[in-house]
Design an enzyme around this catalytic site. Structure first.
Site, mmCIF file in Angstrom:
data_model
loop_
_atom_site.group_PDB
_atom_site.id
_atom_site.type_symbol
_atom_site.label_atom_id
_atom_site.label_comp_id
_atom_site.label_asym_id
_atom_site.label_seq_id
_atom_site.Cartn_x
_atom_site.Cartn_y
_atom_site.Cartn_z
ATOM 1 N N ASP A 1 1.173 -1.066 -0.113
ATOM 2 C CA ASP A 1 0.022 0.424 0.173
ATOM 3 C C ASP A 1 0.594 1.019 -0.024
ATOM 4 O O ASP A 1 1.632 0.949 0.328
ATOM 5 C CB ASP A 1 -0.934 -0.483 1.543
ATOM 6 C CG ASP A 1 -0.399 -0.213 2.203
ATOM 7 O OD1 ASP A 1 -0.063 -1.047 3.406
ATOM 8 O OD2 ASP A 1 0.431 0.647 3.219
ATOM 9 N N CYS B 1 0.261 -2.290 -23.019
ATOM 10 C CA CYS B 1 1.458 -1.710 -21.883
ATOM 11 C C CYS B 1 1.207 0.059 -23.075
ATOM 12 O O CYS B 1 1.767 -0.074 -23.963
ATOM 13 C CB CYS B 1 2.600 -2.737 -22.292
ATOM 14 S SG CYS B 1 4.149 -1.497 -21.607
ATOM 15 N N HIS C 1 8.409 -5.811 -1.370
ATOM 16 C CA HIS C 1 7.804 -6.404 -1.783
ATOM 17 C C HIS C 1 7.151 -6.138 -2.820
ATOM 18 O O HIS C 1 5.988 -6.377 -3.328
ATOM 19 C CB HIS C 1 7.199 -7.214 -1.094
ATOM 20 C CG HIS C 1 6.947 -7.737 -0.126
ATOM 21 N ND1 HIS C 1 6.672 -8.684 1.065
ATOM 22 C CD2 HIS C 1 8.506 -9.022 -0.238
ATOM 23 C CE1 HIS C 1 7.706 -9.269 1.696
ATOM 24 N NE2 HIS C 1 8.702 -9.457 1.302
HETATM 25 C C1 BV8 Z 1 11.545 -15.883 -2.175
HETATM 26 C C2 BV8 Z 1 3.226 -9.273 -1.643
HETATM 27 C C3 BV8 Z 1 13.855 -15.912 -3.007
HETATM 28 C C4 BV8 Z 1 2.143 -10.641 -1.773
HETATM 29 C C5 BV8 Z 1 4.301 -10.821 -0.622
HETATM 30 C C6 BV8 Z 1 8.396 -22.398 -1.307
HETATM 31 C C7 BV8 Z 1 7.867 -21.815 -2.352
HETATM 32 C C8 BV8 Z 1 8.948 -21.108 -2.587
HETATM 33 C C9 BV8 Z 1 9.562 -20.192 -1.721
HETATM 34 C C10 BV8 Z 1 9.850 -20.426 -0.791
HETATM 35 C C11 BV8 Z 1 9.162 -21.876 -0.027
HETATM 36 N N1 BV8 Z 1 8.999 -22.097 1.179
HETATM 37 C C12 BV8 Z 1 9.678 -20.514 1.307
HETATM 38 C C13 BV8 Z 1 9.593 -19.154 0.806
HETATM 39 C C14 BV8 Z 1 10.502 -18.886 0.576
HETATM 40 C C15 BV8 Z 1 8.807 -17.463 0.979
HETATM 41 C C16 BV8 Z 1 8.321 -18.029 2.537
HETATM 42 O O1 BV8 Z 1 8.577 -17.200 3.334
HETATM 43 N N2 BV8 Z 1 7.433 -18.077 2.538
HETATM 44 C C17 BV8 Z 1 6.356 -18.540 3.627
HETATM 45 C C18 BV8 Z 1 5.067 -18.491 3.600
HETATM 46 C C19 BV8 Z 1 7.007 -19.323 4.728
HETATM 47 N N3 BV8 Z 1 9.366 -16.393 0.769
HETATM 48 C C20 BV8 Z 1 9.571 -15.714 -0.696
HETATM 49 O O2 BV8 Z 1 8.540 -16.656 -1.410
HETATM 50 C C21 BV8 Z 1 10.024 -14.680 -0.944
HETATM 51 N N4 BV8 Z 1 10.954 -14.809 -1.959
HETATM 52 O O3 BV8 Z 1 12.006 -16.761 -0.944
HETATM 53 O O4 BV8 Z 1 12.927 -15.373 -3.072
HETATM 54 C C22 BV8 Z 1 15.006 -15.597 -2.482
HETATM 55 C C23 BV8 Z 1 14.883 -16.100 -1.113
HETATM 56 C C24 BV8 Z 1 16.400 -15.326 -0.812
HETATM 57 C C25 BV8 Z 1 17.425 -13.857 -2.034
HETATM 58 C C26 BV8 Z 1 16.936 -14.134 -3.065
HETATM 59 C C27 BV8 Z 1 15.522 -14.732 -3.438
HETATM 60 C C28 BV8 Z 1 8.967 -13.752 -1.515
HETATM 61 C C29 BV8 Z 1 7.771 -13.244 -0.281
HETATM 62 C C30 BV8 Z 1 7.025 -12.325 -0.931
HETATM 63 C C31 BV8 Z 1 5.537 -12.651 -1.249
HETATM 64 N N5 BV8 Z 1 5.104 -11.527 -1.528
HETATM 65 N N6 BV8 Z 1 3.132 -10.037 -0.540
HETATM 66 C C32 BV8 Z 1 1.313 -9.544 -1.457
HETATM 67 O O5 BV8 Z 1 1.059 -8.107 -0.580
HETATM 68 O O6 BV8 Z 1 -0.647 -9.827 -2.176
HETATM 69 S S1 BV8 Z 1 4.594 -12.081 1.281
HETATM 70 C C33 BV8 Z 1 2.553 -10.645 1.917
HETATM 71 O O7 BV8 Z 1 3.108 -11.147 3.023
HETATM 72 C C34 BV8 Z 1 2.802 -9.717 2.378
HETATM 73 O O8 BV8 Z 1 4.207 -9.045 1.610
HETATM 74 C C35 BV8 Z 1 2.714 -9.497 3.598
HETATM 75 O O9 BV8 Z 1 3.987 -7.825 4.412
HETATM 76 C C36 BV8 Z 1 4.332 -10.721 4.176
HETATM 77 C C37 BV8 Z 1 4.351 -10.804 5.249
HETATM 78 O O10 BV8 Z 1 3.297 -10.674 6.407
HETATM 79 P P1 BV8 Z 1 2.651 -10.007 7.050
HETATM 80 O O11 BV8 Z 1 2.768 -8.371 6.580
HETATM 81 O O12 BV8 Z 1 3.736 -10.436 8.790
HETATM 82 O O13 BV8 Z 1 1.241 -10.266 7.511
HETATM 83 P P2 BV8 Z 1 0.628 -10.927 8.768
HETATM 84 O O14 BV8 Z 1 -0.518 -10.672 8.467
HETATM 85 O O15 BV8 Z 1 1.641 -12.023 8.636
HETATM 86 O O16 BV8 Z 1 1.571 -10.842 10.070
HETATM 87 C C38 BV8 Z 1 0.656 -9.171 10.037
HETATM 88 C C39 BV8 Z 1 0.853 -9.144 11.955
HETATM 89 O O17 BV8 Z 1 0.603 -8.175 12.485
HETATM 90 C C40 BV8 Z 1 1.004 -10.490 12.929
HETATM 91 O O18 BV8 Z 1 2.148 -10.340 13.741
HETATM 92 C C41 BV8 Z 1 -0.357 -9.864 14.087
HETATM 93 O O19 BV8 Z 1 -0.309 -9.412 14.705
HETATM 94 C C42 BV8 Z 1 0.237 -7.961 13.655
HETATM 95 N N7 BV8 Z 1 -0.558 -7.080 14.110
HETATM 96 C C43 BV8 Z 1 -2.267 -7.295 13.540
HETATM 97 N N8 BV8 Z 1 -2.413 -5.793 13.702
HETATM 98 C C44 BV8 Z 1 -1.824 -5.045 14.483
HETATM 99 C C45 BV8 Z 1 -1.038 -6.147 14.723
HETATM 100 N N9 BV8 Z 1 0.221 -5.537 14.891
HETATM 101 C C46 BV8 Z 1 -0.162 -4.399 15.726
HETATM 102 N N10 BV8 Z 1 -1.255 -3.256 15.379
HETATM 103 C C47 BV8 Z 1 -2.409 -3.862 14.881
HETATM 104 N N11 BV8 Z 1 -3.095 -3.091 14.806
#
Ligand code: BV8
Length: 231
Positions: A93, A135, A108
């Protein structure tokens, strides 16, 4: 001021009180739709229009929300802190920008940008996108995608982010569950820094932080920034 350079990592939790859903909370985005269908290259190849519609929906929900006190507190920190403050956000955002933050890295991607897979040009984008959308640079249709980093794709500016985190004196994580890598691993690079997590509840990476303050971002972030600035 106790600290010099500051790096702040934000996640969807900082935007929750602005009205944007998080991902992994009980009614979060991934509880309603499978990320493999809409946030992976495989999902895009399988059904590209479904992915475009998912981001058209995200883009439209974002227009009706605004920054909250946590976003404004971070913009104030950047203005008032004598040393460098960099916000690294996982969020797609534009609430940090609208709160006035200048030094910002969207690791991201951004939902208000389009990327043409044919010519590689990025465009500011606020309209719905379809497979018929051409595009503006190369006129190709069916190759335009949201400029978002999907699962399995490499996040943006990792080298620059790694250098900033390893050289900072204070690393703050706000509103992130510490689930997604490499973002969740950044705290491990902040070896010589003080590290603090400001989150509604302990994240998966909570044990890696020296300090944790739990509560709503719009409350705990301004209070923490006030303390930082007054020290
Ligand atoms: C990568 C865009 C290689 C989309 C996002 C198997 C296959 C392929 C990859 C993997 C795999 N297994 C693992 C991986 C790696 C993978 C990964 O980590 N997977 C996880 C699920 C295990 N990662 C990737 O694929 C990344 N790329 O690894 O490439 C590489 C690696 C290193 C170096 C070079 C190459 C790419 C990851 C990016 C994916 N895209 N977003 C979209 O937005 O539509 S990820 C998505 O999750 C969002 O970006 C989001 O921001 C991100 C993290 O989530 P959070 O922001 O933390 O949100 P969440 O809901 O989880 O948590 C919210 C928190 O806020 C909670 O703790 C809650 O308590 C708190 N909260 C709630 N309300 C409040 C609050 N806190 C304060 N106040 C409040 N009011």
């Amino acid at each position: 001021m106790r600290f010099g350079r500051i790096v702040v990592l934000t996640g969807s939790g900082i935007s929750a009180e602005s009205g944007l859903s998080t991902f992994r909370d009980k009614d979060g985005i991934w509880s309603k739709i499978d990320y493999r269908d809409v946030a992976t290259p495989e999902g895009y190849r399988r059904d590209p229009q479904r992915v475009l519609d998912f981001y058209n929906m995200r883009r439209s929900t974002h227009t009706s929300v605004g920054p909250n006190a946590a976003h404004f507190a971070l913009a104030r920190l950047e203005t008032e802190h004598p040393d460098e403050v960099t916000i690294v956000t996982q969020n797609v955002d534009e609430l940090h920008e609208r709160a006035g933050t200048k030094r910002l890295i969207h690791m991201h991607g951004e939902v208000y940008k389009a990327l043409c897979a044919a010519c590689g040009v990025r465009h500011p984008w606020r309209e719905p996108m379809s497979l018929q959308t051409a595009c503006p640079a190369c006129s190709e249709t069916g190759r335009l995608r949201p400029d978002i980093v999907w699962f399995g794709e490499t996040p943006y500016e990792l080298d620059r982010i790694g250098a900033l985190v390893s050289q900072c004196d204070l690393f703050i994580a706000i509103g992130t569950s510490g689930t997604v890598y490499p973002a969740a691993g950044l705290v491990g690079l902040a070896r010589d820094a003080h590290t603090v997590e400001l989150n509604l509840e302990p994240s998966e990476g909570a044990s890696r932080f020296r300090e944790a303050i739990h509560g709503k971002a719009s409350e705990v972030v301004p209070a923490y920034i006030d303390r930082l600035i007054s020290e």
